[in-house]
Design a protein around this motif. Structure first.
Motif, PDB file in Angstrom:
ATOM      1  N   ASP A 141      13.323 -21.283  -8.172  1.00  0.00           N
ATOM      2  CA  ASP A 141      13.854 -21.161  -6.841  1.00  0.00           C
ATOM      3  C   ASP A 141      14.079 -22.317  -6.298  1.00  0.00           C
ATOM      4  OD1 ASP A 141      10.838 -18.973  -6.032  1.00  0.00           O
ATOM      5  OD2 ASP A 141      13.001 -18.541  -6.360  1.00  0.00           O
ATOM      6  N   THR A 142      14.110 -23.456  -7.075  1.00  0.00           N
ATOM      7  CA  THR A 142      14.489 -24.965  -6.919  1.00  0.00           C
ATOM      8  C   THR A 142      15.631 -24.928  -6.546  1.00  0.00           C
ATOM      9  OG1 THR A 142      12.817 -25.965  -8.052  1.00  0.00           O
ATOM     10  CG2 THR A 142      14.587 -27.445  -7.620  1.00  0.00           C
ATOM     11  N   ALA A 143      16.554 -25.368  -5.211  1.00  0.00           N
ATOM     12  CA  ALA A 143      17.987 -25.244  -4.970  1.00  0.00           C
ATOM     13  C   ALA A 143      18.109 -25.743  -3.540  1.00  0.00           C
ATOM     14  CB  ALA A 143      18.549 -24.005  -5.085  1.00  0.00           C
ATOM     15  N   VAL A 144      19.304 -26.268  -3.367  1.00  0.00           N
ATOM     16  CA  VAL A 144      19.630 -26.603  -1.946  1.00  0.00           C
ATOM     17  C   VAL A 144      19.754 -25.154  -1.385  1.00  0.00           C
ATOM     18  CG1 VAL A 144      21.293 -27.589  -0.463  1.00  0.00           C
ATOM     19  CG2 VAL A 144      20.513 -28.587  -2.540  1.00  0.00           C
ATOM     20  N   TYR A 145      19.334 -24.716  -0.149  1.00  0.00           N
ATOM     21  CA  TYR A 145      19.381 -23.768   0.560  1.00  0.00           C
ATOM     22  C   TYR A 145      20.150 -23.825   1.761  1.00  0.00           C
ATOM     23  CZ  TYR A 145      15.936 -21.438  -2.307  1.00  0.00           C
ATOM     24  OH  TYR A 145      15.211 -20.501  -3.244  1.00  0.00           O
ATOM     25  N   TYR A 146      21.179 -22.915   1.815  1.00  0.00           N
ATOM     26  CA  TYR A 146      22.082 -22.994   3.001  1.00  0.00           C
ATOM     27  C   TYR A 146      22.054 -21.806   3.906  1.00  0.00           C
ATOM     28  CZ  TYR A 146      24.474 -26.438   0.299  1.00  0.00           C
ATOM     29  OH  TYR A 146      24.920 -27.723  -0.810  1.00  0.00           O
ATOM     30  N   GLY A 176      25.658 -24.799   6.882  1.00  0.00           N
ATOM     31  CA  GLY A 176      25.008 -25.952   7.372  1.00  0.00           C
ATOM     32  C   GLY A 176      25.277 -27.138   6.034  1.00  0.00           C
ATOM     33  N   GLN A 177      24.227 -28.151   6.396  1.00  0.00           N
ATOM     34  CA  GLN A 177      24.470 -29.086   5.293  1.00  0.00           C
ATOM     35  C   GLN A 177      23.313 -29.003   4.203  1.00  0.00           C
ATOM     36  OE1 GLN A 177      22.462 -29.442   8.039  1.00  0.00           O
ATOM     37  NE2 GLN A 177      20.604 -29.811   7.518  1.00  0.00           N
ATOM     38  N   GLY A 178      22.352 -28.030   4.625  1.00  0.00           N
ATOM     39  CA  GLY A 178      21.500 -27.441   3.422  1.00  0.00           C
ATOM     40  C   GLY A 178      20.106 -28.213   3.539  1.00  0.00           C
ATOM     41  N   THR A 179      19.173 -27.611   3.058  1.00  0.00           N
ATOM     42  CA  THR A 179      17.787 -28.277   3.095  1.00  0.00           C
ATOM     43  C   THR A 179      17.276 -27.819   1.405  1.00  0.00           C
ATOM     44  OG1 THR A 179      15.708 -28.347   3.913  1.00  0.00           O
ATOM     45  CG2 THR A 179      16.605 -26.168   3.707  1.00  0.00           C
ATOM     46  N   GLN A 180      16.570 -29.053   0.913  1.00  0.00           N
ATOM     47  CA  GLN A 180      16.364 -28.994  -0.573  1.00  0.00           C
ATOM     48  C   GLN A 180      14.918 -28.499  -0.625  1.00  0.00           C
ATOM     49  OE1 GLN A 180      18.005 -30.521  -3.599  1.00  0.00           O
ATOM     50  NE2 GLN A 180      16.131 -29.144  -4.392  1.00  0.00           N
ATOM     51  N   VAL A 215      22.018 -18.817   1.529  1.00  0.00           N
ATOM     52  CA  VAL A 215      22.734 -18.720   0.133  1.00  0.00           C
ATOM     53  C   VAL A 215      21.864 -20.312  -0.502  1.00  0.00           C
ATOM     54  CG1 VAL A 215      24.515 -17.610   0.819  1.00  0.00           C
ATOM     55  CG2 VAL A 215      24.691 -20.085   0.818  1.00  0.00           C
ATOM     56  N   ARG A 216      21.875 -20.286  -1.772  1.00  0.00           N
ATOM     57  CA  ARG A 216      21.399 -21.446  -2.445  1.00  0.00           C
ATOM     58  C   ARG A 216      22.218 -21.762  -3.452  1.00  0.00           C
ATOM     59  NH1 ARG A 216      15.711 -18.617  -5.096  1.00  0.00           N
ATOM     60  NH2 ARG A 216      17.091 -17.440  -6.880  1.00  0.00           N
ATOM     61  N   GLN A 217      22.026 -23.161  -4.024  1.00  0.00           N
ATOM     62  CA  GLN A 217      22.870 -23.805  -4.947  1.00  0.00           C
ATOM     63  C   GLN A 217      21.672 -24.482  -5.960  1.00  0.00           C
ATOM     64  OE1 GLN A 217      26.261 -26.060  -4.099  1.00  0.00           O
ATOM     65  NE2 GLN A 217      27.222 -25.543  -6.332  1.00  0.00           N
ATOM     66  N   ALA A 218      21.328 -24.064  -6.943  1.00  0.00           N
ATOM     67  CA  ALA A 218      20.629 -24.845  -8.117  1.00  0.00           C
ATOM     68  C   ALA A 218      21.543 -25.830  -8.535  1.00  0.00           C
ATOM     69  CB  ALA A 218      19.947 -23.644  -8.947  1.00  0.00           C
ATOM     70  N   PRO A 219      20.680 -26.748  -9.298  1.00  0.00           N
ATOM     71  CA  PRO A 219      21.474 -27.908 -10.028  1.00  0.00           C
ATOM     72  C   PRO A 219      22.391 -27.246 -11.097  1.00  0.00           C
ATOM     73  CG  PRO A 219      19.208 -28.287  -9.640  1.00  0.00           C
ATOM     74  CD  PRO A 219      19.391 -26.878  -9.253  1.00  0.00           C
ATOM     75  N   GLY A 220      23.522 -27.515 -10.993  1.00  0.00           N
ATOM     76  CA  GLY A 220      24.648 -27.222 -11.947  1.00  0.00           C
ATOM     77  C   GLY A 220      25.151 -25.884 -11.796  1.00  0.00           C
TER      78      GLY A 220
END
Length: 114
Positions: free
Chosen positions: A89-94, A105-109, A37-42
């Motif tokens: 596609d820029t995001a933190v990926y978990y 997990g803690q995620g990877t940018q 899963v990913r979380q993009a800024p905002g």
């Protein structure tokens, strides 16, 4: 206890590639559906790709043909090969176990920018 440790993120130019890895421990990895899963800024969490214990996969439309999820049950590893990366596609990926968003997990940018 469940541990999920992601790695492989970084800064890449549009059109580039990255391979994310997730090392899993503390549970019987081969039993579980796993996903990225990913979380993009905002923005909220978005499930990008998933893989069943037997190997069946799914991807959201925006990454189909560009991302490939895979797993190595013998070594408790989950992967995401990302090609033709785009700025969106820029995001933190978990790495996530199961069909929810926890545990993860803690995620990877991942940053896609010229």
């Amino acid at each position: 206890q469940v541990q999920l440790v992601e790695s492989g993120g970084g800064l890449v130019q549009p059109g580039g590639s990255l391979r994310l890895s997730c090392a899993a421990s503390g549970f019987i990895f081969s039993y579980y559906y796993m996903s990225w899963v990913r979380q993009a800024p905002g923005k909220g969490l978005e499930r990008v790709s998933g893989i069943f214990s037997g190997g069946g996969t799914s991807h959201i439309d925006s990454v189909k043909g560009r991302f490939t999820i895979s797993r190595d049950n013998a070594n408790n590893m989950l992967y995401l090969q990302m090609n033709s990366l785009k700025p969106e596609d820029t995001a933190v990926y978990y790495c996530v176990r199961g069909f929810g968003y926890e545990p993860r997990g803690q995620g990877t940018q991942v940053t896609v920018s010229s």
